[in-house]
Design an enzyme around this catalytic site. Structure first.
Site, PDB file in Angstrom:
ATOM      1  NE  ARG A   1      -0.611   0.008   4.976  1.00 49.30           N
ATOM      2  CZ  ARG A   1      -0.987   0.745   5.994  1.00 49.30           C
ATOM      3  NH1 ARG A   1      -1.987   1.586   5.866  1.00 49.30           N
ATOM      4  NH2 ARG A   1      -0.373   0.644   7.157  1.00 49.30           N
TER       5      ARG A   1
ATOM      6  CE  LYS B 199       2.152   4.065   6.428  1.00 50.63           C
ATOM      7  NZ  LYS B 199       2.869   3.588   7.623  1.00 50.63           N
TER       8      LYS B 199
ATOM      9  CG  ASP C  71      -8.220  -1.479   1.187  1.00 49.94           C
ATOM     10  OD1 ASP C  71      -7.075  -1.394   1.648  1.00 49.94           O
ATOM     11  OD2 ASP C  71      -9.249  -1.231   1.851  1.00 49.94           O
ATOM     12  N   GLY C  72      -4.950  -1.521  -0.281  1.00 50.37           N
ATOM     13  CA  GLY C  72      -3.879  -0.538  -0.355  1.00 50.37           C
ATOM     14  C   GLY C  72      -4.192   0.789   0.297  1.00 50.37           C
TER      15      GLY C  72
ATOM     16  NE  ARG D 285       7.305   5.418   6.020  1.00 53.95           N
ATOM     17  CZ  ARG D 285       6.862   4.170   5.820  1.00 53.95           C
ATOM     18  NH1 ARG D 285       7.230   3.509   4.753  1.00 53.95           N
ATOM     19  NH2 ARG D 285       6.035   3.623   6.677  1.00 53.95           N
TER      20      ARG D 285
ATOM     21  NE  ARG E 280      10.929  -1.644   2.775  1.00 56.43           N
ATOM     22  CZ  ARG E 280       9.925  -1.123   3.463  1.00 56.43           C
ATOM     23  NH1 ARG E 280       9.651  -1.579   4.666  1.00 56.43           N
ATOM     24  NH2 ARG E 280       9.183  -0.159   2.963  1.00 56.43           N
TER      25      ARG E 280
ATOM     26  CG  ASP F 185       8.694  -6.855   6.355  1.00 59.50           C
ATOM     27  OD1 ASP F 185       8.899  -7.896   6.995  1.00 59.50           O
ATOM     28  OD2 ASP F 185       7.673  -6.152   6.504  1.00 59.50           O
ATOM     29  CG  ASN F 186       8.345  -3.410   9.245  1.00 56.50           C
ATOM     30  OD1 ASN F 186       8.038  -2.898   8.171  1.00 56.50           O
ATOM     31  ND2 ASN F 186       7.490  -4.105   9.974  1.00 56.50           N
TER      32      ASN F 186
ATOM     33  CG  ASP G 204       5.370  -0.707  10.097  1.00 56.06           C
ATOM     34  OD1 ASP G 204       4.380  -0.106  10.575  1.00 56.06           O
ATOM     35  OD2 ASP G 204       5.283  -1.846   9.616  1.00 56.06           O
TER      36      ASP G 204
END
Length: 470
Positions: free
Chosen positions: A84, A104, A116-117, A167, A174, A244-245, A254
């Protein structure tokens, strides 16, 4: 605002062209004027609402969604990616540094996996507040430029007003980015990604050949140690430290299930999905070490001699504990205002933390009280008076200045965040945000008139939970 293309020349797998969805009725809700000034961005509400909702696109630069893998709560997902988020491009600040400009919540991408993003207004407001609070606390973090409402409903439980977060990050590279290319067997892309990350974040690395990868892993690990120590200094719990964060730059990213610790306890967990306490406050160093090991596994593909590579990479990973403990002990030295660490000082720290847990003392307020006690009369809680006498003998004329610089008087407490989010969800505006942002922008200055922002929730936070922003 001139956008530049980024990441598309590293690998065709890494950055995939993807258009944001237009918003029904975009309106600029929050705008970070001070941050915008660093990029010479003018406060044009109508233009920014369209641009930062994805409704208007710069035709010169194609938006992309970034691909990455991730170990989520220890379980590997080979293809996650920006489900998203749309990277509009990169912009340059007044110092000439490139920053990613990412939306985002602007709709589904090729990585959405049926989602749905979209983003609801609550998580958007949380990210704006928390990222600015951590920045003010001196902690490396992505920044929030704006929040735009979309005029649409996001269907969650219950349905909420929709919003898009803008952002800014030094990069969105990452640990999961390296895992992704390694999983796909893209050795050339992996090599290019290492070189690009070094260029962006570690230009001091000038070694060549395979030593370059060892030096890169070492630098990344040091950044993670610095970040985790900073989090623990102020009682921040990330809540979802998946690979991934984990940004290579060492910036916090995040802000979904994140929270601040009130009563001290290494086992504190607030995330609704962290049932085993994997990402508890006290587990954050171990997870950072684990995440760095996953990066090392990805880099392994770049070495000719696998056996030697395992030896060299393992040496870096195995050094984490010593390097972290040195930084962690130095942090406690500063929090307690000690000029130097003596042999038994770990006992002094351990005794205090034991008493704080036993008597459910607030982490931030206890260290603020100790700090202020060196400058003016305060009432020391009876349950730490004996400890206080021992500690006071170790202080000096410099202790107040040292402690005031690292012990915040105010943090973005969970109940205050929830109050502000509730105001936005109920009425689309907040009567409290402006005053709150003003206080947390100077977190190391203690003012008696701000006491209501300093206090933990009267009802406690035993039942408090945070949720992933999806």
């Amino acid at each position: 605002m001139k956008l530049q293309t980024r990441y598309t020349d590293i690998s065709e797998l890494l950055a995939i062209k993807d258009m944001p969805s237009t918003a029904a009725k975009p309106q600029l809700l929050l705008f970070n004027d001070k941050l915008a000034d660093n990029f010479s961005i003018k406060h044009d509400s109508e233009f920014l609402a369209k641009l930062l909702s994805g409704s208007t696109i710069d035709n010169a630069v194609a938006p992309v969604a970034l691909g990455y893998s991730g170990h989520q709560f220890g379980h590997f997902s080979p293809r996650l990616g920006d489900g998203r988020a749309h990277l509009l491009g990169a912009i340059t600040d007044k110092d000439g540094t490139l920053w990613d400009l990412q939306l985002k919540g602007a709709g589904a991408t090729v990585f959405s996996r049926g989602g749905d993003g979209r983003c609801a207004i609550g998580p958007a407001v949380r990210e704006y507040i928390m990222s600015e609070a951590l920045h003010a606390l001196g902690i490396a973090t992505t920044r929030c430029l704006a929040v735009v409402t979309t005029g649409e409903t996001v269907y969650r439980n219950p349905p909420r007003p929709g919003a898009v977060v803008t952002r800014l990050a030094k990069s969105h590279i990452r640990v999961g980015s390296f895992q992704y290319l390694a999983t796909q067997g893209d050795i050339e892309g992996l090599e290019k990604l290492v070189d690009y990350a070094i260029c962006c974040h570690f230009p001091e690395i000038n070694s060549t050949d395979e030593k370059r990868y060892i030096d890169f892993l070492t630098a990344v690990q040091d950044k993670q140690i610095e970040l985790i120590v900073s989090w623990m200094r102020v009682g921040f719990i990330h809540g979802v430290m998946n690979t991934d964060n984990t940004l290579i730059s060492g910036e916090t990213i995040d802000y979904g299930p994140c929270a601040m610790m009130n009563n001290f306890d290494f086992d504190t967990v607030f995330s609704s999905i962290d049932h085993q306490g994997r990402y508890a406050f006290g587990n954050q160093p171990t997870i950072a070490n684990w995440n760095c090991a996953r990066l090392a596994e990805s880099l392994l593909l770049l070495f000719k001699d696998e056996k030697q590579a395992l030896t060299d990479l393992s040496a870096v990973i195995n050094s984490f504990s010593t390097r972290f403990n040195d930084a962690f002990n130095f942090m406690w030295q500063k929090k307690l205002g000690l000029e130097s660490l003596e042999e038994d000082d770990h006992i002094l720290v351990s005794e205090l933390l034991t008493l704080m847990k036993q008597h459910k003392l607030d982490y931030t307020n206890t260290f603020n009280l100790l700090t202020e006690s060196l400058q003016s009369p305060v009432t020391i809680p009876a349950n730490i008076k004996e400890w206080y006498k021992k500690w006071f003998l170790r202080t000096s004329t410099q202790s107040y200045k040292t402690m005031r610089a690292v012990n915040p008087a105010v943090i973005p407490r969970n109940h205050n965040i929830e109050m502000i989010i509730g105001e936005y969800e109920n009425s689309g505006k907040s009567a409290s945000l402006e005053a709150f942002l003003k206080v947390i922008s100077n977190p190391y200055i203690y003012k008696a008139e701000n006491t209501h922002w300093y206090e933990p929730p009267k009802e406690g936070d035993a039942n408090y939970q945070t949720f992933c922003g999806t």
